[in-house]
Design an enzyme around this catalytic site. Structure first.
Site, PDB file in Angstrom:
ATOM      1  N   ASP A   1       0.839  -1.194   0.000  1.00 18.77           N
ATOM      2  CA  ASP A   1       0.000   0.000   0.000  1.00 18.77           C
ATOM      3  C   ASP A   1       0.878   1.249   0.000  1.00 18.77           C
ATOM      4  O   ASP A   1       1.754   1.398   0.852  1.00 18.77           O
ATOM      5  CB  ASP A   1      -0.906  -0.003   1.235  1.00 18.77           C
ATOM      6  CG  ASP A   1      -1.998   1.043   1.150  1.00 18.77           C
ATOM      7  OD1 ASP A   1      -2.881   0.886   0.302  1.00 18.77           O
ATOM      8  OD2 ASP A   1      -1.956   2.003   1.938  1.00 18.77           O
TER       9      ASP A   1
ATOM     10  N   ASP B   1      -4.095   2.960  -4.824  1.00 17.11           N
ATOM     11  CA  ASP B   1      -2.755   3.007  -4.251  1.00 17.11           C
ATOM     12  C   ASP B   1      -2.362   1.667  -3.635  1.00 17.11           C
ATOM     13  O   ASP B   1      -1.481   1.597  -2.784  1.00 17.11           O
ATOM     14  CB  ASP B   1      -2.669   4.110  -3.185  1.00 17.11           C
ATOM     15  CG  ASP B   1      -3.691   3.913  -2.060  1.00 17.11           C
ATOM     16  OD1 ASP B   1      -4.498   2.969  -2.147  1.00 17.11           O
ATOM     17  OD2 ASP B   1      -3.666   4.697  -1.103  1.00 17.11           O
TER      18      ASP B   1
END
Length: 221
Positions: free
Chosen positions: A91, A134
């Site tokens: 992430d 993301d």
């Protein structure tokens, strides 16, 4: 019978052909003649491959998209069952802050650079995909040990030390990783849940690092 086969020409380039063959036998059933016909289908095959790649690829990063990543990982879990593999959920940290501070153009640039750093870290046999704005997923095939996995995770984190965005390349880009090892006994969704649990632990311990899934850690939550 018909088969699609690639032949290498004198220039070393592989060309797709469709080969149709018919076998002729005599009264005793012995093959006396084989008649074949070849047709160049290279352009058609390349167009099909290009369409397949577009359907599987994330347009911004060139990595596998979410659907393709999940399908490939699910297939790999079956194919390599019994072998030690690892699933990583990666992430990006602070993408919203980058977008708010530097603008979405620099945010997109950060995503592309982040994805490129991931892709260059792993082998061509590993699966690397972008599964969200993301968020990324990596499936490592044939991991020898937890020690080897830690070395790989350390290598990723080290690459982030030199990863920047911004007009002057002065805004750091890094991420957090949740990792879980498997021998293929878990299904995709259970493995994803465990990697996500490890990612939560990594985020809570401080961004820019990683955490490995451990059952005892989950029990404490």
């Amino acid at each position: 019978m018909t088969r699609n086969i690639r032949f290498c020409n004198f220039a070393g380039v592989y060309i797709w052909f469709s080969v149709l063959t018919s076998i002729f036998a005599d009264d005793r059933g012995r093959v006396v003649r084989i008649l074949g016909k070849m047709m160049n289908i290279d352009e058609n095959m390349r167009e099909k491959e290009a369409l397949r790649l577009r359907a599987e690829t994330d347009s911004m990063t060139g990595l596998y998209n979410k659907m393709a990543t999940e399908e490939l990982v699910t297939h790999a879990l079956r194919k390599y069952k019994g072998s030690v593999c690892a699933l990583l959920i990666v992430d990006m940290d602070n993408l919203k802050r980058i977008n708010d501070t530097l603008g979405h153009t620099q945010g997109d640039r950060a995503i592309v650079r982040f994805a490129d750093a991931l892709q260059r870290t792993f082998r061509s046999t590993d699966i690397v995909g972008r599964i969200g704005g993301d968020e990324f997923m990596v499936f490592l095939i044939n991991v020898q040990s937890s020690h080897q996995l830690i070395l790989i995770l350390d290598a990723i984190v080290k690459k982030w030390d030199s990863l920047y965005t911004g007009e002057k390349d002065d805004y750091p880009v890094h991420g957090s990783i949740g990792a879980v090892m498997t021998n293929g006994s878990e299904n995709f969704h259970e493995l994803y849940r465990r990697a996500d649990t490890a990612l939560y632990k990594a985020k809570r311990s401080g961004k820019g690092g990683y955490a490995l899934y451990a059952p005892e850690t989950e029990e404490k939550e």
